[in-house]
Scaffold this motif. Sequence first.
Motif, PDB file in Angstrom:
ATOM      1  N   PRO A   1      -1.814  -7.836  -8.417  1.00 20.30           N
ATOM      2  CA  PRO A   1      -1.530  -6.412  -8.382  1.00 20.30           C
ATOM      3  C   PRO A   1      -2.700  -5.478  -8.662  1.00 20.30           C
ATOM      4  CG  PRO A   1       0.087  -7.565  -9.686  1.00 20.30           C
ATOM      5  CD  PRO A   1      -0.953  -8.560  -9.303  1.00 20.30           C
ATOM      6  N   PHE A   2      -3.555  -5.806  -9.599  1.00 19.12           N
ATOM      7  CA  PHE A   2      -4.567  -4.835  -9.991  1.00 19.12           C
ATOM      8  C   PHE A   2      -5.984  -5.247  -9.616  1.00 19.12           C
ATOM      9  CE2 PHE A   2      -1.226  -4.493 -13.389  1.00 19.12           C
ATOM     10  CZ  PHE A   2      -0.562  -3.447 -12.780  1.00 19.12           C
TER      11      PHE A   2
ATOM     12  N   LYS B   1       0.812  -1.214   0.000  1.00 24.21           N
ATOM     13  CA  LYS B   1       0.000   0.000   0.000  1.00 24.21           C
ATOM     14  C   LYS B   1       0.842   1.260   0.000  1.00 24.21           C
ATOM     15  CE  LYS B   1      -4.122  -2.021   1.709  1.00 24.21           C
ATOM     16  NZ  LYS B   1      -4.622  -2.817   2.735  1.00 24.21           N
ATOM     17  N   CYS B   2       2.016   1.207   0.627  1.00 20.27           N
ATOM     18  CA  CYS B   2       2.858   2.402   0.649  1.00 20.27           C
ATOM     19  C   CYS B   2       4.128   2.213  -0.177  1.00 20.27           C
ATOM     20  CB  CYS B   2       3.201   2.804   2.078  1.00 20.27           C
ATOM     21  SG  CYS B   2       4.233   1.615   2.949  1.00 20.27           S
TER      22      CYS B   2
ATOM     23  N   PRO C   1      -5.999  -0.256 -16.037  1.00 20.83           N
ATOM     24  CA  PRO C   1      -5.455   1.009 -15.505  1.00 20.83           C
ATOM     25  C   PRO C   1      -3.942   1.144 -15.724  1.00 20.83           C
ATOM     26  CG  PRO C   1      -6.954   0.037 -13.923  1.00 20.83           C
ATOM     27  CD  PRO C   1      -6.739  -0.992 -15.011  1.00 20.83           C
ATOM     28  N   ALA C   2      -3.238   0.038 -15.759  1.00 20.46           N
ATOM     29  CA  ALA C   2      -1.791   0.080 -15.958  1.00 20.46           C
ATOM     30  C   ALA C   2      -1.422   0.542 -17.361  1.00 20.46           C
ATOM     31  CB  ALA C   2      -1.180  -1.294 -15.693  1.00 20.46           C
ATOM     32  N   LYS C   3      -2.326   0.375 -18.294  1.00 25.37           N
ATOM     33  CA  LYS C   3      -2.058   0.766 -19.684  1.00 25.37           C
ATOM     34  C   LYS C   3      -1.782   2.258 -19.805  1.00 25.37           C
ATOM     35  CE  LYS C   3      -2.899  -3.422 -21.154  1.00 25.37           C
ATOM     36  NZ  LYS C   3      -1.825  -4.305 -21.492  1.00 25.37           N
TER      37      LYS C   3
ATOM     38  N   PRO D   1      -7.596   0.452  -6.462  1.00 22.57           N
ATOM     39  CA  PRO D   1      -7.960   1.712  -7.108  1.00 22.57           C
ATOM     40  C   PRO D   1      -6.795   2.343  -7.876  1.00 22.57           C
ATOM     41  CG  PRO D   1      -7.670   2.045  -4.763  1.00 22.57           C
ATOM     42  CD  PRO D   1      -7.529   0.567  -5.016  1.00 22.57           C
ATOM     43  N   LYS D   2      -5.571   1.989  -7.504  1.00 19.56           N
ATOM     44  CA  LYS D   2      -4.388   2.560  -8.148  1.00 19.56           C
ATOM     45  C   LYS D   2      -3.386   1.452  -8.465  1.00 19.56           C
ATOM     46  CE  LYS D   2      -2.482   6.213  -6.555  1.00 19.56           C
ATOM     47  NZ  LYS D   2      -1.739   7.109  -5.692  1.00 19.56           N
ATOM     48  N   CYS D   3      -2.459   1.747  -9.316  1.00 18.62           N
ATOM     49  CA  CYS D   3      -1.363   0.828  -9.673  1.00 18.62           C
ATOM     50  C   CYS D   3      -0.141   1.241  -8.876  1.00 18.62           C
ATOM     51  CB  CYS D   3      -1.072   0.912 -11.169  1.00 18.62           C
ATOM     52  SG  CYS D   3      -2.490   0.625 -12.216  1.00 18.62           S
ATOM     53  N   THR D   4      -0.229   1.161  -7.559  1.00 17.14           N
ATOM     54  CA  THR D   4       0.772   1.720  -6.649  1.00 17.14           C
ATOM     55  C   THR D   4       2.177   1.178  -6.901  1.00 17.14           C
ATOM     56  OG1 THR D   4      -0.979   1.895  -5.016  1.00 17.14           O
ATOM     57  CG2 THR D   4       1.252   2.203  -4.236  1.00 17.14           C
TER      58      THR D   4
END
Length: 139
Positions: free
Chosen positions: A81-82, A63-64, A113-115, A86-89
Motif C-alpha cells: 500500500p505505501f 489509484k482511483c 504517511p498513514a500515521k 505519494p498518497k495513502c489513497t
Amino acid sequence: MKNQNTRVLVLGVTGRVVGSTAVSLYKLCPNLQIVVGSRNREKSATVVSTLRKNSAFAEVNLKCCNFASADVDLVVHAAEPFQQAPKCTVLEFAMETKTAYINVCDDTSNSQPAKSFKVKAITTNIPAITSEGIYPGEF
C-alpha cells in the motif's frame, strides 16, 4: 467480528502475500464473505476458486479507489500500500467511507504517511491498523 454477514475486501489478491491472506481468512472464518479485489479478473480467478463459497471478485483500481461498490465492512490492503506511493489513497477512501482498514504488507518506515490519519481514526471511531502481519506495528 460477526462473520456471518461480514464482507471483507482483500486488495491486490494476485500477489503471494495477498492470496495467502485471503485463504487464511477463509480457513479461519469460513462464513466470512470475502471479496477479492484486483485489476485482473483472470489472475484472481484462482483465489476465488480456492475460496469457493462466500467469495466474489471486484475489479478495483487502487489509484482511483473504486471499491465503494463492493459494499464491505473491512478492507485488508496487502498490495504494498505505501511503497513508493505519494498518497495513502486506499486508507483515505476507507476513512471517507467509514470502512475499517488493515494494511498487512508494509514496514513501519513506508507507513509513516498513514500515521497522519491517527487522530481522524480515533475521533471518528474507524479502526485503521497499519504495518500488520509481515511487519507488525499498530496505527
